[in-house]
Design a protein around this motif. Sequence first.
Motif, PDB file in Angstrom:
ATOM      1  N   ARG A   1      50.899  49.294  46.760  1.00 57.29           N
ATOM      2  CA  ARG A   1      50.075  48.223  47.305  1.00 57.29           C
ATOM      3  C   ARG A   1      49.733  47.178  46.251  1.00 57.29           C
ATOM      4  NH1 ARG A   1      47.128  48.669  52.011  1.00 57.29           N
ATOM      5  NH2 ARG A   1      46.759  46.487  51.611  1.00 57.29           N
ATOM      6  N   PHE A   2      49.957  47.535  44.971  1.00 59.21           N
ATOM      7  CA  PHE A   2      49.494  46.654  43.903  1.00 59.21           C
ATOM      8  C   PHE A   2      50.116  45.271  43.996  1.00 59.21           C
ATOM      9  CE2 PHE A   2      49.439  44.763  39.730  1.00 59.21           C
ATOM     10  CZ  PHE A   2      48.104  44.915  39.400  1.00 59.21           C
ATOM     11  N   GLY A   3      51.423  45.235  44.343  1.00 57.34           N
ATOM     12  CA  GLY A   3      52.124  43.961  44.413  1.00 57.34           C
ATOM     13  C   GLY A   3      51.399  42.940  45.272  1.00 57.34           C
ATOM     14  N   GLY A   4      50.835  43.396  46.369  1.00 60.26           N
ATOM     15  CA  GLY A   4      50.144  42.495  47.279  1.00 60.26           C
ATOM     16  C   GLY A   4      49.014  41.734  46.596  1.00 60.26           C
ATOM     17  N   PHE A   5      48.438  42.327  45.572  1.00 57.41           N
ATOM     18  CA  PHE A   5      47.336  41.677  44.874  1.00 57.41           C
ATOM     19  C   PHE A   5      47.825  40.497  44.031  1.00 57.41           C
ATOM     20  CE2 PHE A   5      43.623  44.406  45.569  1.00 57.41           C
ATOM     21  CZ  PHE A   5      44.228  45.415  46.274  1.00 57.41           C
ATOM     22  N   LEU A   6      49.132  40.488  43.729  1.00 55.15           N
ATOM     23  CA  LEU A   6      49.671  39.448  42.862  1.00 55.15           C
ATOM     24  C   LEU A   6      50.093  38.220  43.651  1.00 55.15           C
ATOM     25  CD1 LEU A   6      51.943  41.801  40.754  1.00 55.15           C
ATOM     26  CD2 LEU A   6      49.748  40.833  40.055  1.00 55.15           C
ATOM     27  N   ARG A   7      50.065  38.334  44.942  1.00 53.09           N
ATOM     28  CA  ARG A   7      50.652  37.346  45.832  1.00 53.09           C
ATOM     29  C   ARG A   7      50.152  35.921  45.588  1.00 53.09           C
ATOM     30  NH1 ARG A   7      52.845  39.196  50.812  1.00 53.09           N
ATOM     31  NH2 ARG A   7      53.830  37.417  51.782  1.00 53.09           N
ATOM     32  N   GLY A   8      48.873  35.761  45.382  1.00 52.13           N
ATOM     33  CA  GLY A   8      48.339  34.410  45.273  1.00 52.13           C
ATOM     34  C   GLY A   8      48.316  33.860  43.861  1.00 52.13           C
ATOM     35  N   GLY A   9      48.730  34.671  42.880  1.00 55.26           N
ATOM     36  CA  GLY A   9      48.782  34.186  41.515  1.00 55.26           C
ATOM     37  C   GLY A   9      47.663  34.707  40.629  1.00 55.26           C
ATOM     38  N   ASP A  10      46.486  34.893  41.189  1.00 58.12           N
ATOM     39  CA  ASP A  10      45.374  35.421  40.396  1.00 58.12           C
ATOM     40  C   ASP A  10      44.735  36.572  41.152  1.00 58.12           C
ATOM     41  OD1 ASP A  10      43.153  36.038  38.992  1.00 58.12           O
ATOM     42  OD2 ASP A  10      42.131  34.124  39.301  1.00 58.12           O
ATOM     43  N   PRO A  11      45.034  37.797  40.735  1.00 58.04           N
ATOM     44  CA  PRO A  11      44.562  38.945  41.519  1.00 58.04           C
ATOM     45  C   PRO A  11      43.070  39.226  41.380  1.00 58.04           C
ATOM     46  CG  PRO A  11      45.749  39.699  39.590  1.00 58.04           C
ATOM     47  CD  PRO A  11      45.850  38.198  39.591  1.00 58.04           C
ATOM     48  N   GLY A  12      42.364  38.526  40.527  1.00 58.85           N
ATOM     49  CA  GLY A  12      40.945  38.814  40.383  1.00 58.85           C
ATOM     50  C   GLY A  12      40.675  40.061  39.554  1.00 58.85           C
ATOM     51  N   LEU A  13      41.675  40.421  38.732  1.00 64.22           N
ATOM     52  CA  LEU A  13      41.511  41.584  37.868  1.00 64.22           C
ATOM     53  C   LEU A  13      41.570  41.122  36.406  1.00 64.22           C
ATOM     54  CD1 LEU A  13      44.053  43.825  39.783  1.00 64.22           C
ATOM     55  CD2 LEU A  13      41.554  43.983  39.922  1.00 64.22           C
ATOM     56  N   VAL A  14      40.973  41.906  35.534  1.00 65.31           N
ATOM     57  CA  VAL A  14      40.955  41.538  34.120  1.00 65.31           C
ATOM     58  C   VAL A  14      42.359  41.701  33.530  1.00 65.31           C
ATOM     59  CG1 VAL A  14      40.067  42.169  31.842  1.00 65.31           C
ATOM     60  CG2 VAL A  14      38.540  42.176  33.835  1.00 65.31           C
ATOM     61  N   ASP A  15      42.839  40.671  32.811  1.00 66.42           N
ATOM     62  CA  ASP A  15      44.098  40.777  32.089  1.00 66.42           C
ATOM     63  C   ASP A  15      43.853  41.615  30.837  1.00 66.42           C
ATOM     64  OD1 ASP A  15      46.417  40.535  30.715  1.00 66.42           O
ATOM     65  OD2 ASP A  15      46.157  38.403  30.230  1.00 66.42           O
ATOM     66  N   LEU A  16      44.457  42.778  30.808  1.00 68.97           N
ATOM     67  CA  LEU A  16      44.178  43.722  29.719  1.00 68.97           C
ATOM     68  C   LEU A  16      45.128  43.544  28.543  1.00 68.97           C
ATOM     69  CD1 LEU A  16      43.778  46.899  31.968  1.00 68.97           C
ATOM     70  CD2 LEU A  16      41.913  45.593  30.953  1.00 68.97           C
ATOM     71  N   ALA A  17      46.069  42.587  28.642  1.00 61.50           N
ATOM     72  CA  ALA A  17      47.121  42.486  27.623  1.00 61.50           C
ATOM     73  C   ALA A  17      46.556  42.412  26.204  1.00 61.50           C
ATOM     74  CB  ALA A  17      48.007  41.276  27.914  1.00 61.50           C
ATOM     75  N   ASP A  18      45.631  41.487  25.967  1.00 62.10           N
ATOM     76  CA  ASP A  18      45.093  41.332  24.615  1.00 62.10           C
ATOM     77  C   ASP A  18      44.290  42.548  24.177  1.00 62.10           C
ATOM     78  OD1 ASP A  18      46.291  38.920  24.408  1.00 62.10           O
ATOM     79  OD2 ASP A  18      44.515  37.761  25.011  1.00 62.10           O
ATOM     80  N   LEU A  19      43.503  43.059  25.105  1.00 65.70           N
ATOM     81  CA  LEU A  19      42.686  44.232  24.783  1.00 65.70           C
ATOM     82  C   LEU A  19      43.579  45.405  24.396  1.00 65.70           C
ATOM     83  CD1 LEU A  19      40.098  43.971  27.707  1.00 65.70           C
ATOM     84  CD2 LEU A  19      39.645  43.564  25.288  1.00 65.70           C
ATOM     85  N   LEU A  20      44.664  45.584  25.149  1.00 67.34           N
ATOM     86  CA  LEU A  20      45.562  46.698  24.852  1.00 67.34           C
ATOM     87  C   LEU A  20      46.250  46.485  23.506  1.00 67.34           C
ATOM     88  CD1 LEU A  20      47.170  47.268  28.378  1.00 67.34           C
ATOM     89  CD2 LEU A  20      45.747  48.897  27.133  1.00 67.34           C
TER      90      LEU A  20
END
Lengths: 449, 290, 295
Positions: free
Chosen positions: A124-143
């Motif tokens: 189901r995760f893909g559906g969250f990406l549909r509009g471009g901004d899923p409203g979730l924290v981008d963890l890339a830098d933190l990771l």
Amino acid sequence: MDTKKLSRRDFLRLSALTAAGAALAACAPAATPAPAEPAPEEPEKEEPTEAPAEPEEITLELWAFVNTHARWFESMAEDYKAEKPYFNLDVSEIAYTDLHDKAQIALQAGGVGAPDFLDLEQGRFGGFLRGGDPGLVDLADLLKEGGYMDKLVASRQALYTYKGKVYGVEHALTPVVFFYRTDVFEEAGIDMEAIETWDDFIDEGKGLVSDTVKLLAFPNHELLLRSRGADYFDADGNVTLDSDLSIDTMDWILALRDEHGVSERPPADDAWWAAIRDGTYLSKEGADWYAGFFKDNVPELSGKWRAIALPAFEAGGVRTSCHGGTGSCIVKYSDYIDEAWDFMQYSMLSIEGNVRRYEMTNLFPPFIPAMDDPRLHKEEEYFDGQDLGGLFAELGPSVPAQYQSPYRAELNSNLSPQFTDMYEGNVTPEEVFTQVSETIRDVMAEESA
Amino acid sequence: MAVTSPSLARRASAGLRRNASMVVLFLVLLVLGVLVGAPFVYMVTGSFKFNAEIFAYPLRFIPTNPTLENYQRLLSGEEIPFLRQVFNSAVISINQTLLSLFISSLVGWGFAKYEFRGKNALFTFLLATLMFPMQVTLVPLFLLMVRLTLLDTYWSIILPGALSAFGVFLMRQTMLAIPDDLLDAARIDGSSEFGIYWRVGLPLAGPGLSILAVLTFLGSWNNYLWPLIALRSDEKFTFPVGLATLFGLYKIEYGMILAGAFLATLPILVIFVVGRKQFVAGLTAGAVKG
Amino acid sequence: MKQWQRRVAPYVFVSPFFIGYAVFFAYPVVHGFYMSFFKQTGIGSEPVFVGLGNYLKLFSDETFLRSVFNTSYYAAGSVFLIVPVALGLGLALNIRRLPVREFFRLFFFSPLITSGVVVAIIFRLVFDERYGLINNFILAPLGFDGYPAWLIQPALIMPSIIILGLWRYTGVNAIYFLAGLQSISPEIWEAASIDGANRWQVFRHITLPLLRPTLLFVIIIAIIGSYNFFGEPYLLVGPEGGTRNAGLFMTMYLYLNGFRFMKFGYAAAIGYALTVIILVLSVIQLRLLGAFRED
């Protein structure tokens, strides 16, 4: 006619009833936060401001859809609280479809009604990406800063990575193995450890099939396809459901019944475990988490199952696949992103947390430093004393990659209602896969236009 | 009644025939009753079975190995806060029913007993609102609740649910039958217009009110879609939303669901049996008149 | 003073509904209509104006057309099966000499007291291919060989949902008919039977015409209810309606588009298509049977 009298009496009774209702309603505020005022997430204790060393008590909310995950998070939060006494975690278990639907609405509404943490299933995760901004924290830098990038299995993290942003941390490696009824095969003198390919398995096992016993129910198409190195989407996000390999894989599944007579359409979800219990199916392909499902659903078959690596399509082929998976995400509208990240490191990104998760749920860690922990390797009573962790670890490096797409949920929604028709021979796999692929390609073209 | 002997014979044979057809009718209803009742019985007996027995040959109504485990797990609150969710359902349903009864009867009274400009247009509009499916409003209503900061509160369920065009229609139909003489008499006694509604209209609309109460309460008690969207934490869920949680992706906790279903139906059943006379009277007398 | 009060009172009385409606329905309904002209495709996306695009797309969307067919199939089942059975039941429950009549009245109403969630879950057990009540307790004793897969075979999915509807809604509709029957004065029937009319004639020429308002009410409620049906099929056969979407109702497709695919504009357009269908059917119905009247 005495209708008048009757209605008066009725009314009296009704008023008695409603009075009782009012009384019950009146005690609502006593037992709960007053319904009239929306309760903001107030800190439960108000600490005097002159003691800044003691942070205010906070409560973070988490939504999960499997009770094993919920239990594990609660257990981790309990230990975490020993270090950070102000931290509380409120775990809500919500039904699978409901959780994802509600989460999407809440995030669409700018995070109102969203929790701080979300457990999102990869399908189901893909559906969250549909509009471009899923409203979730981008963890890339933190990771990256935390030095976690190299410690997580990249192919699993790919599921939650989109356009360079990482929105979640995977719970499980999901290496696929092949579970089988060791008691039955042993009695028949079949050495399952010697099985390498599906052909081997069919040849060896054929003799066990009867009217009421099949070698296996139709295996999962997506799972087998991945073991052959393909998927419904490719790395660039193109639909590949209608590839030759995909069609061939489905034809092969149907041939298990039509040519070899060793398989059949699985029963409805509800009756699946009953069929397993009755010994209707002697084997089942499944990921790490499936081991936990066996223990949960058919405890009476303890000691009667073992697992080998997934048979390959050709000798020397890949002996595993991946199936399922869940990402833990932080909602970007949370008031406590720092605290949430800290707890995420404590639970999702620690050896201790990953080991305990394996112990509680059989999810094999996608966190590389935890993979060698001796506690992952133990003799599992349910699996006839086998060290399942050892098998998972051995297969881990060859688990194929899986690619995320914003259109996967929609593809699955279109595809899943058609499997029965393919199973029954009403339509050919080629027809279905082509039609669904075209539908999704149209949607993609339209949205990118 | 005086009866002559030839007609007595004819009557007797007609009576016999009538009795025979009554027996047939009774048996048909009995069979239908069994078909209607069977799923309920299965729900109750299933709640005392382990999941394994619900799916086992041969199928049995009566558990061979009865267990209270489903109830223990459900009531322990470890998996879902079931009692809390039933309580939420009760608070929401009762308040929604009371509010809906008041609004529907007041509005119905206005339409039934007064002539005023725009009445027909307003009433037609009201009926037209019945045609709008709830689903049309889901997303906007959700956004509205966000803006009113009512999300995840009881009120987010109670307020929209208390407005019922159906309820207004029902109350109007019931109140049409109240004679205007009673209103005039009350006016002569110096009663205010609201006083007339309260002291004359409401008491005489008893049967209609009771059917509306039953239907509103049941509708609210059993509502699934809107609470699913408007409530967010399991502490706030109503019981149908909570029970649906046990309907898992890979595992369906049938035993627990059936136990929960039985427990949640029990209070309604008790109210039903206790108030059965009034229900039947209300359901039959107050419903629709053309 | 009194006169004045009497003129204002009706407006005050009817106002709560219209005020409440303005806030909780009119705004969402209008907002939904507005949204139906936009394309919005997911969390964080900006709505793009597409004019009638969403509506035009409905006509070429096979899944949508299937959902219209399915929903109409159920509505037909509701009007032509559930309503007549309810009428028969209502007539039976109106017979004074029927033993334990009060018990029957209450009992047949009882399926309505259970939540749709629960009903759907129980009926999964009723219809299950291998472990279901129908196959094991009705078909097996009758000697059927090879059990039908009720919730899996596309041709059987909608009949299964109609059976569920029959179980759940016949009783309450029978009660409506019962109410209508009770408002008919017994003398009318007595007069008819003295005139030598047989039962069918009495029913056809006296009972049915007098029941017309009730029939109208019940059929309209049945149609609206059918096109709004959601919870039971959603949980019985899944959000996509099962094999070949055979159990996909329009409301489910709306929900799927709005809350799973995040196509809010498209979902709103489906909602309006649904509204138009209900409206048209209701108007046809009112024409056929005569409008609501004040008697």
